[in-house]
Design a protein around this motif. Structure first.
Motif, PDB file in Angstrom:
ATOM      1  N   GLY A 228      48.800  56.413  34.856  1.00 19.68           N
ATOM      2  CA  GLY A 228      48.802  57.874  34.886  1.00 19.68           C
ATOM      3  C   GLY A 228      47.775  58.490  33.970  1.00 19.68           C
ATOM      4  N   LYS A 229      47.123  57.680  33.141  1.00 21.74           N
ATOM      5  CA  LYS A 229      46.072  58.216  32.268  1.00 21.74           C
ATOM      6  C   LYS A 229      44.848  57.301  32.205  1.00 21.74           C
ATOM      7  CE  LYS A 229      48.171  56.410  27.983  1.00 21.74           C
ATOM      8  NZ  LYS A 229      48.594  56.756  26.607  1.00 21.74           N
ATOM      9  N   ILE A 230      44.745  56.357  33.158  1.00 23.04           N
ATOM     10  CA  ILE A 230      43.579  55.475  33.214  1.00 23.04           C
ATOM     11  C   ILE A 230      42.481  56.179  33.996  1.00 23.04           C
ATOM     12  CG2 ILE A 230      42.683  53.219  33.912  1.00 23.04           C
ATOM     13  CD1 ILE A 230      45.574  52.176  33.794  1.00 23.04           C
ATOM     14  N   SER A 231      41.405  56.526  33.319  1.00 19.32           N
ATOM     15  CA  SER A 231      40.324  57.283  33.949  1.00 19.32           C
ATOM     16  C   SER A 231      39.167  56.397  34.403  1.00 19.32           C
ATOM     17  CB  SER A 231      39.791  58.347  32.981  1.00 19.32           C
ATOM     18  OG  SER A 231      39.325  57.735  31.784  1.00 19.32           O
ATOM     19  N   SER A 232      39.086  55.192  33.865  1.00 14.91           N
ATOM     20  CA  SER A 232      37.974  54.317  34.226  1.00 14.91           C
ATOM     21  C   SER A 232      38.358  52.852  34.003  1.00 14.91           C
ATOM     22  CB  SER A 232      36.733  54.654  33.384  1.00 14.91           C
ATOM     23  OG  SER A 232      35.703  53.717  33.588  1.00 14.91           O
ATOM     24  N   LEU A 233      37.928  52.007  34.923  1.00 12.33           N
ATOM     25  CA  LEU A 233      38.128  50.570  34.791  1.00 12.33           C
ATOM     26  C   LEU A 233      36.820  49.879  35.150  1.00 12.33           C
ATOM     27  CD1 LEU A 233      39.901  48.078  34.333  1.00 12.33           C
ATOM     28  CD2 LEU A 233      40.600  48.220  36.732  1.00 12.33           C
ATOM     29  N   GLU A 234      36.310  49.117  34.202  1.00 10.13           N
ATOM     30  CA  GLU A 234      35.018  48.453  34.395  1.00 10.13           C
ATOM     31  C   GLU A 234      35.190  46.937  34.323  1.00 10.13           C
ATOM     32  OE1 GLU A 234      31.439  48.037  31.418  1.00 10.13           O
ATOM     33  OE2 GLU A 234      31.229  49.960  32.475  1.00 10.13           O
ATOM     34  N   PHE A 235      34.602  46.247  35.278  1.00  6.23           N
ATOM     35  CA  PHE A 235      34.569  44.785  35.281  1.00  6.23           C
ATOM     36  C   PHE A 235      33.130  44.329  35.100  1.00  6.23           C
ATOM     37  CE2 PHE A 235      38.380  45.281  38.153  1.00  6.23           C
ATOM     38  CZ  PHE A 235      39.302  44.761  37.247  1.00  6.23           C
ATOM     39  N   GLU A 236      32.945  43.306  34.295  1.00  4.64           N
ATOM     40  CA  GLU A 236      31.643  42.656  34.191  1.00  4.64           C
ATOM     41  C   GLU A 236      31.817  41.188  34.561  1.00  4.64           C
ATOM     42  OE1 GLU A 236      27.933  41.694  31.118  1.00  4.64           O
ATOM     43  OE2 GLU A 236      29.768  42.616  30.352  1.00  4.64           O
ATOM     44  N   PHE A 237      31.040  40.735  35.546  1.00  5.64           N
ATOM     45  CA  PHE A 237      31.094  39.352  35.995  1.00  5.64           C
ATOM     46  C   PHE A 237      29.804  38.639  35.594  1.00  5.64           C
ATOM     47  CE2 PHE A 237      33.245  41.999  39.261  1.00  5.64           C
ATOM     48  CZ  PHE A 237      34.551  41.575  39.040  1.00  5.64           C
TER      49      PHE A 237
ATOM     50  N   GLY B  23      35.981  25.317  36.399  1.00  7.17           N
ATOM     51  CA  GLY B  23      37.050  24.363  36.664  1.00  7.17           C
ATOM     52  C   GLY B  23      37.925  24.649  37.857  1.00  7.17           C
ATOM     53  N   GLN B  24      37.735  25.790  38.521  1.00  8.78           N
ATOM     54  CA  GLN B  24      38.553  26.165  39.669  1.00  8.78           C
ATOM     55  C   GLN B  24      37.655  26.807  40.725  1.00  8.78           C
ATOM     56  OE1 GLN B  24      41.806  25.583  39.853  1.00  8.78           O
ATOM     57  NE2 GLN B  24      42.576  25.429  37.761  1.00  8.78           N
ATOM     58  N   SER B  25      38.226  27.067  41.885  1.00 13.44           N
ATOM     59  CA  SER B  25      37.506  27.759  42.941  1.00 13.44           C
ATOM     60  C   SER B  25      37.845  29.246  42.869  1.00 13.44           C
ATOM     61  CB  SER B  25      37.898  27.190  44.315  1.00 13.44           C
ATOM     62  OG  SER B  25      37.304  27.936  45.345  1.00 13.44           O
ATOM     63  N   TYR B  26      36.823  30.105  42.864  1.00 13.66           N
ATOM     64  CA  TYR B  26      37.028  31.547  42.740  1.00 13.66           C
ATOM     65  C   TYR B  26      36.207  32.282  43.801  1.00 13.66           C
ATOM     66  CZ  TYR B  26      38.699  30.370  38.034  1.00 13.66           C
ATOM     67  OH  TYR B  26      39.374  29.828  36.972  1.00 13.66           O
ATOM     68  N   LYS B  27      36.787  33.316  44.386  1.00 18.94           N
ATOM     69  CA  LYS B  27      36.062  34.116  45.365  1.00 18.94           C
ATOM     70  C   LYS B  27      34.912  34.867  44.697  1.00 18.94           C
ATOM     71  CE  LYS B  27      40.013  34.661  48.465  1.00 18.94           C
ATOM     72  NZ  LYS B  27      40.985  35.582  49.096  1.00 18.94           N
ATOM     73  N   ILE B  28      35.139  35.361  43.481  1.00 22.00           N
ATOM     74  CA  ILE B  28      34.080  36.066  42.758  1.00 22.00           C
ATOM     75  C   ILE B  28      32.933  35.111  42.445  1.00 22.00           C
ATOM     76  CG2 ILE B  28      33.497  37.304  40.626  1.00 22.00           C
ATOM     77  CD1 ILE B  28      35.169  38.979  42.483  1.00 22.00           C
ATOM     78  N   ASN B  29      33.272  33.866  42.207  1.00 18.58           N
ATOM     79  CA  ASN B  29      32.265  32.858  41.897  1.00 18.58           C
ATOM     80  C   ASN B  29      31.248  32.733  43.028  1.00 18.58           C
ATOM     81  OD1 ASN B  29      31.416  31.029  39.909  1.00 18.58           O
ATOM     82  ND2 ASN B  29      32.188  29.303  41.082  1.00 18.58           N
ATOM     83  N   GLU B  30      31.737  32.745  44.257  1.00 15.39           N
ATOM     84  CA  GLU B  30      30.859  32.625  45.409  1.00 15.39           C
ATOM     85  C   GLU B  30      29.923  33.836  45.512  1.00 15.39           C
ATOM     86  OE1 GLU B  30      30.666  29.858  47.193  1.00 15.39           O
ATOM     87  OE2 GLU B  30      32.143  29.129  45.730  1.00 15.39           O
TER      88      GLU B  30
ATOM     89  N   LEU C  83      40.479  39.302  38.188  1.00 14.43           N
ATOM     90  CA  LEU C  83      41.162  38.855  36.976  1.00 14.43           C
ATOM     91  C   LEU C  83      41.250  37.339  36.883  1.00 14.43           C
ATOM     92  CD1 LEU C  83      43.890  41.604  36.791  1.00 14.43           C
ATOM     93  CD2 LEU C  83      42.012  41.252  35.187  1.00 14.43           C
ATOM     94  N   GLN C  84      41.340  36.660  38.020  1.00 13.75           N
ATOM     95  CA  GLN C  84      41.292  35.203  37.987  1.00 13.75           C
ATOM     96  C   GLN C  84      39.985  34.737  37.359  1.00 13.75           C
ATOM     97  OE1 GLN C  84      41.803  33.810  42.005  1.00 13.75           O
ATOM     98  NE2 GLN C  84      44.015  33.661  41.847  1.00 13.75           N
ATOM     99  N   TYR C  85      38.918  35.363  37.764  1.00 12.26           N
ATOM    100  CA  TYR C  85      37.586  34.982  37.300  1.00 12.26           C
ATOM    101  C   TYR C  85      37.370  35.366  35.838  1.00 12.26           C
ATOM    102  CZ  TYR C  85      32.491  34.284  37.720  1.00 12.26           C
ATOM    103  OH  TYR C  85      31.193  33.844  37.571  1.00 12.26           O
ATOM    104  N   ILE C  86      37.708  36.610  35.499  1.00 11.87           N
ATOM    105  CA  ILE C  86      37.460  37.124  34.157  1.00 11.87           C
ATOM    106  C   ILE C  86      38.348  36.454  33.111  1.00 11.87           C
ATOM    107  CG2 ILE C  86      37.751  39.178  32.691  1.00 11.87           C
ATOM    108  CD1 ILE C  86      36.642  40.834  35.010  1.00 11.87           C
ATOM    109  N   SER C  87      39.627  36.286  33.408  1.00 12.03           N
ATOM    110  CA  SER C  87      40.556  35.765  32.401  1.00 12.03           C
ATOM    111  C   SER C  87      40.224  34.337  31.987  1.00 12.03           C
ATOM    112  CB  SER C  87      42.004  35.854  32.894  1.00 12.03           C
ATOM    113  OG  SER C  87      42.163  35.146  34.108  1.00 12.03           O
TER     114      SER C  87
END
Length: 328
Positions: free
Chosen positions: A201-210, A217-224, A262-266
């Motif tokens: 209710g007060k989140i104005s911005s969400l930024e991801f950096e890849f 060690g795993q398969s990720y969609k973002i990785n591709e 989040l799978q990729y970033i975490s």
């Protein structure tokens, strides 16, 4: 009379020496008690290597991967004992300490400080300037591409600043071989969703950096996606932001975009930053995964690598949880 005065002087010297030693021991023990837990705590980070598109002279003669170059730099560090670098006017040093196995080694990251000692002589107390080098251990795993960085408030009271300092000094040395290093913390996905729930209710911005892919060690969609971008555009990283000026961003766990990101970033593939109405923000770097490492591992123990294996198994479990598909 002179003999009694001499005896009195000898007694005073002995008394003062004992008091000074007693006080020094007291404060040192106190310091150790206050920082023992902190000094055994390690920030878990993943390192990413990026190779400059412009080839180094050595590459022209004998092409090598960025991983091979990094291994050579570590070997060079072992032979030269330490490297020295600066952030502004602040001097840092990285020392080679020991090898645990073919893929694991121990470094020391030291920060130069000026200290003033009050030194006693026969006639006076004099101030003497000395160099001090408080340090953090760094456990490097070249197979999993991990840096475990020991927290030390004498170097920095802020974990993020400590990690950034290690990154900058390493990169200043690696740039000579046309590669750079990025360090990103391993985090837990739950930290993100806790922040979303608390601030909905007060989140104005969400930024991801890849970051462009290395070992995860795993398969990720973002990785591709990042592999494709790297191949076609030589991209080292990509930022993506979603915004709502009224703070009404809809961020739900069921959306695949958030799951995949989040799978990729975490697991060390990047960072996230959340901003709120009225100011304030929270980032993934504020709550990195930490591991407690037995200080005896740093000694010359034959079972050091076995003890370390338990630490890395814990990290594997965390990464597995981060990658696991949510049931929703």
């Amino acid at each position: 009379m002179m003999k009694r005065l001499w005896n009195l002087k000898a007694y005073c010297d002995s008394y003062i020496k004992k008091r000074l030693l007693s006080n020094w021991c007291f404060f040192r023990k106190s310091d150790i008690m206050n920082t023992k837990e902190n000094l055994n705590s390690y920030i878990v980070t993943r390192y990413f290597l990026n190779k400059d598109a412009q080839m180094h002279m050595d590459d022209m003669l004998m092409p090598k991967t960025k991983e091979q170059i990094f291994s050579e730099v570590l070997l060079q560090l072992k032979n030269e004992k330490y490297i020295c670098g600066f952030i502004g006017t602040q001097q840092y040093r990285i020392y080679f300490s020991k090898t645990f196995s073919d893929t694991r080694l121990l470094l020391k990251f030291a920060k130069r400080k000026d200290i003033t000692l009050n030194t006693a002589t026969e006639t006076d107390i004099n101030k003497v300037n000395k160099d001090d080098y408080p340090f953090s251990y760094i456990i490097v795993d070249t197979n999993k591409q991990l840096f475990l960085i020991q927290k030390n408030k004498e170097i920095s009271t802020n974990s993020q600043t400590l990690v950034n300092s290690v990154e900058k000094i390493f990169s200043s040395f690696l740039i000579k071989r046309s590669i750079s290093l990025r360090l990103t913390p391993i985090t837990k996905r739950g930290t993100f969703w806790d922040a979303v729930e608390k601030n909905m209710g007060k989140i104005s911005s969400l930024e991801f950096e890849f970051l462009s892919p290395n070992y995860l060690g795993q398969s990720y969609k973002i990785n591709e996606l990042m592999k494709e971008l790297k191949s076609e555009t030589n991209t080292d990283s990509m930022k993506m932001a979603i915004k709502n000026e009224k703070g009404n961003l809809t961020i739900l766990n069921k959306y695949h975009f958030f799951k995949d990101s989040l799978q990729y970033i975490s697991n060390g593939g990047g960072k996230w930053k959340m901003k709120f109405l009225g100011g304030g923000n929270i980032t993934s770097e504020e709550k990195p995964v930490e591991q407690t490492v037995d200080i005896s591992i740093m000694q010359n123990n034959s079972d050091a690598n076995d003890k370390l294996q338990e630490v890395f198994q814990n990290i594997d479990l965390i990464e597995g949880d981060n990658h696991e598909e949510d049931v929703s």
